[in-house]
Design a protein around this motif. Structure first.
Motif, PDB file in Angstrom:
ATOM      1  N   ILE A 173      11.238   5.310 -18.548  1.00 43.29           N
ATOM      2  CA  ILE A 173      11.718   4.804 -17.026  1.00 43.29           C
ATOM      3  C   ILE A 173      11.099   5.516 -16.128  1.00 43.29           C
ATOM      4  CG2 ILE A 173      13.739   4.748 -15.530  1.00 43.29           C
ATOM      5  CD1 ILE A 173      15.646   3.985 -17.831  1.00 43.29           C
ATOM      6  N   VAL A 174      11.160   6.962 -16.158  1.00 40.91           N
ATOM      7  CA  VAL A 174      10.296   7.676 -15.155  1.00 40.91           C
ATOM      8  C   VAL A 174       8.770   7.609 -15.249  1.00 40.91           C
ATOM      9  CG1 VAL A 174       9.712  10.110 -14.604  1.00 40.91           C
ATOM     10  CG2 VAL A 174      12.116   9.381 -15.418  1.00 40.91           C
ATOM     11  N   ALA A 175       8.401   7.190 -16.315  1.00 40.26           N
ATOM     12  CA  ALA A 175       6.726   6.883 -16.606  1.00 40.26           C
ATOM     13  C   ALA A 175       6.360   5.635 -15.589  1.00 40.26           C
ATOM     14  CB  ALA A 175       6.244   6.829 -18.053  1.00 40.26           C
ATOM     15  N   THR A 176       7.333   4.530 -15.708  1.00 40.68           N
ATOM     16  CA  THR A 176       7.020   3.501 -14.896  1.00 40.68           C
ATOM     17  C   THR A 176       7.134   3.566 -13.685  1.00 40.68           C
ATOM     18  OG1 THR A 176       7.666   2.250 -16.892  1.00 40.68           O
ATOM     19  CG2 THR A 176       7.609   0.944 -15.075  1.00 40.68           C
ATOM     20  N   ALA A 177       8.408   4.270 -13.091  1.00 40.50           N
ATOM     21  CA  ALA A 177       8.662   4.643 -11.771  1.00 40.50           C
ATOM     22  C   ALA A 177       7.530   5.388 -11.149  1.00 40.50           C
ATOM     23  CB  ALA A 177       9.978   5.353 -11.791  1.00 40.50           C
ATOM     24  N   THR A 178       7.119   6.326 -11.910  1.00 37.70           N
ATOM     25  CA  THR A 178       5.927   7.249 -10.958  1.00 37.70           C
ATOM     26  C   THR A 178       4.729   6.334 -10.807  1.00 37.70           C
ATOM     27  OG1 THR A 178       5.124   7.884 -13.293  1.00 37.70           O
ATOM     28  CG2 THR A 178       6.610   9.459 -12.200  1.00 37.70           C
ATOM     29  N   VAL A 179       4.461   5.345 -11.585  1.00 40.85           N
ATOM     30  CA  VAL A 179       3.423   4.434 -11.518  1.00 40.85           C
ATOM     31  C   VAL A 179       3.572   3.794 -10.205  1.00 40.85           C
ATOM     32  CG1 VAL A 179       1.761   2.412 -12.219  1.00 40.85           C
ATOM     33  CG2 VAL A 179       2.393   4.445 -13.726  1.00 40.85           C
ATOM     34  N   ILE A 180       4.798   3.014 -10.015  1.00 41.72           N
ATOM     35  CA  ILE A 180       5.211   2.313  -9.071  1.00 41.72           C
ATOM     36  C   ILE A 180       5.189   3.132  -7.625  1.00 41.72           C
ATOM     37  CG2 ILE A 180       7.284   1.181  -7.843  1.00 41.72           C
ATOM     38  CD1 ILE A 180       7.916   0.250 -10.845  1.00 41.72           C
ATOM     39  N   ALA A 181       5.500   4.383  -7.727  1.00 41.01           N
ATOM     40  CA  ALA A 181       5.755   5.440  -6.514  1.00 41.01           C
ATOM     41  C   ALA A 181       4.344   5.470  -6.014  1.00 41.01           C
ATOM     42  CB  ALA A 181       6.408   6.633  -6.870  1.00 41.01           C
ATOM     43  N   ASP A 182       3.286   5.619  -6.824  1.00 40.88           N
ATOM     44  CA  ASP A 182       1.891   6.057  -6.490  1.00 40.88           C
ATOM     45  C   ASP A 182       1.447   4.613  -5.887  1.00 40.88           C
ATOM     46  OD1 ASP A 182       2.114   8.563  -7.510  1.00 40.88           O
ATOM     47  OD2 ASP A 182       1.399   8.144  -9.459  1.00 40.88           O
ATOM     48  N   ALA A 183       1.660   3.582  -6.603  1.00 42.84           N
ATOM     49  CA  ALA A 183       1.019   2.268  -6.336  1.00 42.84           C
ATOM     50  C   ALA A 183       1.655   2.051  -4.746  1.00 42.84           C
ATOM     51  CB  ALA A 183       1.516   1.039  -6.916  1.00 42.84           C
ATOM     52  N   VAL A 184       2.786   2.446  -4.392  1.00 46.22           N
ATOM     53  CA  VAL A 184       3.568   2.282  -2.997  1.00 46.22           C
ATOM     54  C   VAL A 184       2.798   3.135  -2.109  1.00 46.22           C
ATOM     55  CG1 VAL A 184       5.421   2.473  -1.509  1.00 46.22           C
ATOM     56  CG2 VAL A 184       5.524   1.141  -3.765  1.00 46.22           C
ATOM     57  N   ALA A 185       2.478   4.408  -2.542  1.00 43.02           N
ATOM     58  CA  ALA A 185       2.001   5.471  -1.686  1.00 43.02           C
ATOM     59  C   ALA A 185       0.345   5.422  -1.087  1.00 43.02           C
ATOM     60  CB  ALA A 185       1.911   6.833  -2.312  1.00 43.02           C
ATOM     61  N   THR A 186      -0.301   4.807  -2.262  1.00 40.78           N
ATOM     62  CA  THR A 186      -1.520   4.622  -2.176  1.00 40.78           C
ATOM     63  C   THR A 186      -2.137   3.307  -1.600  1.00 40.78           C
ATOM     64  OG1 THR A 186      -1.895   3.898  -4.434  1.00 40.78           O
ATOM     65  CG2 THR A 186      -2.120   6.393  -3.684  1.00 40.78           C
ATOM     66  N   GLY A 187      -1.246   2.356  -1.560  1.00 37.83           N
ATOM     67  CA  GLY A 187      -1.521   0.980  -1.014  1.00 37.83           C
ATOM     68  C   GLY A 187      -2.288   0.109  -2.355  1.00 37.83           C
ATOM     69  N   SER A 188      -1.810   0.582  -3.468  1.00 40.92           N
ATOM     70  CA  SER A 188      -2.515  -0.270  -4.556  1.00 40.92           C
ATOM     71  C   SER A 188      -1.821  -1.337  -5.301  1.00 40.92           C
ATOM     72  CB  SER A 188      -3.323   0.834  -5.611  1.00 40.92           C
ATOM     73  OG  SER A 188      -2.293   1.570  -6.133  1.00 40.92           O
ATOM     74  N   VAL A 189      -0.839  -1.865  -4.703  1.00 35.79           N
ATOM     75  CA  VAL A 189       0.052  -2.609  -5.334  1.00 35.79           C
ATOM     76  C   VAL A 189      -0.463  -3.740  -5.937  1.00 35.79           C
ATOM     77  CG1 VAL A 189       2.450  -1.667  -3.977  1.00 35.79           C
ATOM     78  CG2 VAL A 189       0.951  -3.699  -2.953  1.00 35.79           C
ATOM     79  N   GLU A 190      -1.545  -4.359  -5.413  1.00 37.25           N
ATOM     80  CA  GLU A 190      -2.224  -5.402  -6.036  1.00 37.25           C
ATOM     81  C   GLU A 190      -3.089  -5.213  -6.840  1.00 37.25           C
ATOM     82  OE1 GLU A 190      -0.945  -8.463  -5.312  1.00 37.25           O
ATOM     83  OE2 GLU A 190       0.162  -7.539  -3.473  1.00 37.25           O
ATOM     84  N   ASP A 191      -3.474  -3.809  -7.734  1.00 37.38           N
ATOM     85  CA  ASP A 191      -4.207  -3.787  -8.757  1.00 37.38           C
ATOM     86  C   ASP A 191      -3.778  -4.437  -9.842  1.00 37.38           C
ATOM     87  OD1 ASP A 191      -6.114  -2.522 -10.356  1.00 37.38           O
ATOM     88  OD2 ASP A 191      -5.596  -0.383  -9.768  1.00 37.38           O
ATOM     89  N   PRO A 192      -4.651  -5.241 -10.517  1.00 34.03           N
ATOM     90  CA  PRO A 192      -4.489  -5.902 -11.703  1.00 34.03           C
ATOM     91  C   PRO A 192      -4.363  -5.081 -12.828  1.00 34.03           C
ATOM     92  CG  PRO A 192      -6.722  -6.328 -10.991  1.00 34.03           C
ATOM     93  CD  PRO A 192      -6.101  -5.581  -9.848  1.00 34.03           C
ATOM     94  N   MET A 193      -4.758  -3.799 -12.854  1.00 35.60           N
ATOM     95  CA  MET A 193      -4.498  -2.904 -14.006  1.00 35.60           C
ATOM     96  C   MET A 193      -3.907  -1.668 -13.789  1.00 35.60           C
ATOM     97  SD  MET A 193      -6.984  -3.961 -16.105  1.00 35.60           S
ATOM     98  CE  MET A 193      -6.999  -2.705 -17.245  1.00 35.60           C
ATOM     99  N   LEU A 194      -2.755  -2.153 -12.683  1.00 34.90           N
ATOM    100  CA  LEU A 194      -1.894  -1.136 -12.167  1.00 34.90           C
ATOM    101  C   LEU A 194      -1.077  -0.545 -13.616  1.00 34.90           C
ATOM    102  CD1 LEU A 194      -0.733   0.557  -9.792  1.00 34.90           C
ATOM    103  CD2 LEU A 194       1.204  -1.471  -9.591  1.00 34.90           C
ATOM    104  N   PHE A 195      -0.382  -1.388 -14.206  1.00 37.42           N
ATOM    105  CA  PHE A 195       0.525  -0.727 -15.467  1.00 37.42           C
ATOM    106  C   PHE A 195      -0.359  -0.880 -16.698  1.00 37.42           C
ATOM    107  CE2 PHE A 195       3.086  -2.839 -12.198  1.00 37.42           C
ATOM    108  CZ  PHE A 195       4.088  -1.651 -11.818  1.00 37.42           C
ATOM    109  N   ALA A 196      -1.742  -0.754 -16.644  1.00 35.99           N
ATOM    110  CA  ALA A 196      -2.431  -0.590 -17.912  1.00 35.99           C
ATOM    111  C   ALA A 196      -2.170   0.543 -18.791  1.00 35.99           C
ATOM    112  CB  ALA A 196      -3.934  -0.803 -17.685  1.00 35.99           C
ATOM    113  N   ALA A 197      -1.772   1.641 -18.111  1.00 36.43           N
ATOM    114  CA  ALA A 197      -1.686   2.818 -18.542  1.00 36.43           C
ATOM    115  C   ALA A 197      -0.097   3.049 -19.211  1.00 36.43           C
ATOM    116  CB  ALA A 197      -2.005   4.136 -17.969  1.00 36.43           C
TER     117      ALA A 197
END
Length: 229
Positions: free
Chosen positions: A173-197
């Motif tokens: 849960i934390v792993a997924t949430a950190t990716v989401i938080a980083d996307a919000v902070a960096t403005g990369s919410v539309e990155d198609p590879m956002l959740f690849a890791a």
């Protein structure tokens, strides 16, 4: 305690909860939040307060991203059917407390770590610069403070949740949430590879990348704006 009371009121009125009416007294906040949520909030406040004087570190941005991570963790928890929303919120909130600890312990050296780094790039740079990652620093510090084991494992292993033995679900849960938080902070919410890791984390949770994206897009609109207030 005035500071804790103020913190509870701020939390109750934040975008994390979205209560329809303004919460203007501690009794109402306590009733709305519940005992476990209050315990988590007080524990988190104590941890942040102990480390808030780190030099050469953007504490406001760190708090902002931490709060978004907490909100995201709670939403991911709900989506995967885990009922521990308060626990997930606090684990997300404290996920990167080790960064703050390292910045306080070695401000000049930690200033050399690019604040925009995320994921394994961040861990590698921390280990190269200080010989210790923020995940290990948080695990050591949290153990000294006798934080609950469920948090210690989630904070330590969120980059690789399959390594968590006692509670891999919370780490995922934390792993997924950190990716989401980083996307919000960096403005990369539309990155198609956002959740690849996040493949391992999503597998543990039984979620798809589409599910994670739905959490990201469903975050309270004001969460990013109000997180630092």
């Amino acid at each position: 305690d005035p500071a804790i009371s103020a913190g509870l009121l701020r939390l109750a009125n934040s975008a994390a909860y979205g209560f329809s009416n303004r919460v203007d007294n501690v009794q109402m906040a306590a009733k709305l939040l519940g005992l476990r949520e209050i315990y988590m909030a007080v524990m988190s406040a104590a941890v942040f307060d102990a480390l808030k004087d780190a030099d050469r570190f953007d504490y406001r941005e760190f708090w902002r991203r931490s709060l978004v991570c907490g909100i995201a963790a709670r939403e991911v928890s709900s989506r995967c059917g885990d009922a521990r929303g308060a626990t997930a919120f606090t684990a997300g909130l404290l996920a990167r407390i080790g960064r703050l600890a390292l910045a306080q312990a070695a401000p000049e050296r930690y200033a050399a770590v690019d604040p925009e780094l995320t994921g394994f790039d961040l861990l590698a740079k921390e280990e190269e610069t200080l010989g210790l990652s923020h995940t290990e620093a948080a695990y050591i510090l949290g153990g000294h403070w006798k934080l609950p084991n469920e948090f210690l494992e989630a904070i330590r292993f969120y980059p690789s949740p399959t390594q968590a033995k006692a509670n891999p679900t919370l780490a995922a849960i934390v792993a997924t949430a950190t990716v989401i938080a980083d996307a919000v902070a960096t403005g990369s919410v539309e990155d198609p590879m956002l959740f690849a890791a996040c493949g391992d984390a999503l597998d543990i949770l039984g979620l798809s990348e589409s599910d994670a994206l739905a959490v990201l897009r469903g975050l309270p609109k004001a969460s990013a704006d109000n997180a630092g207030s």
